[in-house]
Scaffold this active site. Structure first.
Site, mmCIF file in Angstrom:
data_model
loop_
_atom_site.group_PDB
_atom_site.id
_atom_site.type_symbol
_atom_site.label_atom_id
_atom_site.label_comp_id
_atom_site.label_asym_id
_atom_site.label_seq_id
_atom_site.Cartn_x
_atom_site.Cartn_y
_atom_site.Cartn_z
ATOM 1 N N SER A 120 0.809 -1.213 0.000
ATOM 2 C CA SER A 120 0.000 0.000 0.000
ATOM 3 C C SER A 120 0.844 1.266 0.000
ATOM 4 C CB SER A 120 -0.905 0.013 1.239
ATOM 5 O OG SER A 120 -1.523 1.267 1.421
ATOM 6 N N GLU B 153 0.182 3.679 1.695
ATOM 7 C CA GLU B 153 0.199 4.147 3.086
ATOM 8 C C GLU B 153 1.517 3.807 3.768
ATOM 9 O OE1 GLU B 153 -1.918 5.927 4.983
ATOM 10 O OE2 GLU B 153 -3.336 6.264 3.336
ATOM 11 N N TYR C 42 -2.104 0.372 10.219
ATOM 12 C CA TYR C 42 -2.264 -0.269 8.909
ATOM 13 C C TYR C 42 -0.991 -0.133 8.088
ATOM 14 C CZ TYR C 42 -3.800 -0.849 4.057
ATOM 15 O OH TYR C 42 -3.900 -1.236 2.737
#
Length: 371
Positions: free
Chosen positions: A166, A168, A190
């Site tokens: 990801s 992120e 996450y």
């Protein structure tokens, strides 16, 4: 070392090709023709947005697809109902119960199905929620990936593995746009879990010679996106406001900027990664960055609404640590995989809005009939 794309039955191949020379060449070929032998893929998270699009794509390519889903008292198969058939009809899409938190179960699934390709899309994928349930998030997204890698390694099969990484992971970015070489600085449980999973994938590739790839996916949306994610939250609310079903939309940080693409485009890159001669990691993105505010403006403007009349800020939707800017550089994916995003920002926003308008109209009819 020769890495085979799939397992296969030599007798079937020889019967079809009629040539032992062809058979030997087939063994050496890094990519086989789709019609040679039906490849078998396992998708974790098959009932999610990405899983449903990937299952569609692989079925179109002639795969036998197995989807891993968690046991529940309710079926959550809405995104794949249009491609799922009764198992008595011998379909090419089959579902099996399993969970990324159960390593022994994953080993059993791998040994029973004997997949040629594994796509790990299963995760607790809501960034804001990961602050509320950090241990579960890490157990599923981080350790879950490790359990799956270990199950594949222990099977001693030439499985090709895709890990859904990801954007992120970049978090507090030090350079823009972000590439495969940009350092990670995650800003959420996450993001931290995904960084752990990323490096475990790299480690298993280097330590055990697994064909394991990371796809560093920037934000990708669609009408199948969950309604608690900001894009669907915006389009859903705007459609309901347009039809008088809702009065307000409450959001958090409008200034956060993201690189938004279409999930249907992005799953094509996932498959392409596992068709290469060698495993590697790739950024998958559009190369454009837009703020949440811009997304709101596009959606409300498309419906001829003044967004400022309906949108209010609620501090509860702010993250404890924010990611201000994400913008990916997918030039490597274009160069090596021949992949690039097809759906742009405006087209994506309007696609999702049109789908949510259809849902809102049905809700409006039900409300009027019940009045």
């Amino acid at each position: 070392m020769l890495r085979l794309k799939t397992t296969f039955d030599a007798g079937i191949y020889l019967e079809k090709k009629k040539s032992f020379v062809d058979y030997l060449q087939f063994c050496k070929s890094p990519v086989r023709e789709a019609g040679d032998v039906m490849r078998k893929a396992l998708i974790t998270g098959v009932t999610g947005q990405d899983g449903s699009y990937l299952a569609e794509l692989l079925l179109e390519k002639g795969y036998e697809v197995w989807g891993l889903m968690r046991r529940s008292s309710s079926f959550h198969t809405g995104r794949i109902d249009h491609i799922y058939k009764d198992p008595h009809e011998h379909p090419r899409l089959r579902l099996v119960y399993g969970d990324l938190t159960d390593g022994s179960n994953l080993s059993s699934v791998i040994n029973e199905i004997q997949p040629d390709e594994v796509y790990n899309l299963g995760a607790q994928s809501h960034v804001r929620v990961s602050f509320d349930i950090p241990i579960f998030t890490v157990n599923t997204d981080g350790l879950g990936t490790l359990r799956l890698l270990e199950a594949i390694r222990s099977s001693n099969r030439p499985v090709r593995f895709y890990q859904a990484s990801s954007s992120e992971m970049y978090g507090k970015v030090v350079e823009t746009p972000q590439t495969e070489k940009t350092p990670f600085h995650p800003r959420s449980p996450y993001g931290c879990a995904k960084v752990y999973a990323f490096w475990q994938t790299v480690n298993y590739r280097e330590a055990y010679n697994l064909f394991a790839c990371n796809g560093i996916m920037f934000n990708h949306e669609s009408p199948r996106r969950g309604e608690t994610f900001v894009t669907r939250k915006i389009t859903r609310a705007a459609a309901r406001i347009k039809l008088g079903l809702q009065d307000k939309l409450y959001l958090g940080n409008l200034d956060a900027r993201r690189d938004w693409g279409f999930a249907g485009d992005y799953v094509e890159a996932m498959r392409l990664m596992l068709q290469q001669d060698e495993p590697d990691d790739y950024v998958i993105a559009t190369g454009e960055s837009h703020s949440v505010r811009e997304f709101v403006e596009e959606v409300f403007g498309y419906l001829d609404l003044k967004w400022a009349d309906y949108v209010e800020i609620d501090p509860r939707y702010f993250r404890p640590s924010e990611v201000d800017l994400l913008q990916g550089d997918a030039s490597k994916a274009k160069r090596v995989l021949g992949w690039e995003a097809k759906v742009g920002f405006r087209e994506l926003a309007r696609m999702i809005t049109d789908a949510d308008m259809k849902i809102a109209r049905r809700e409006k009819i039900i409300e009027e009939q019940g009045a």
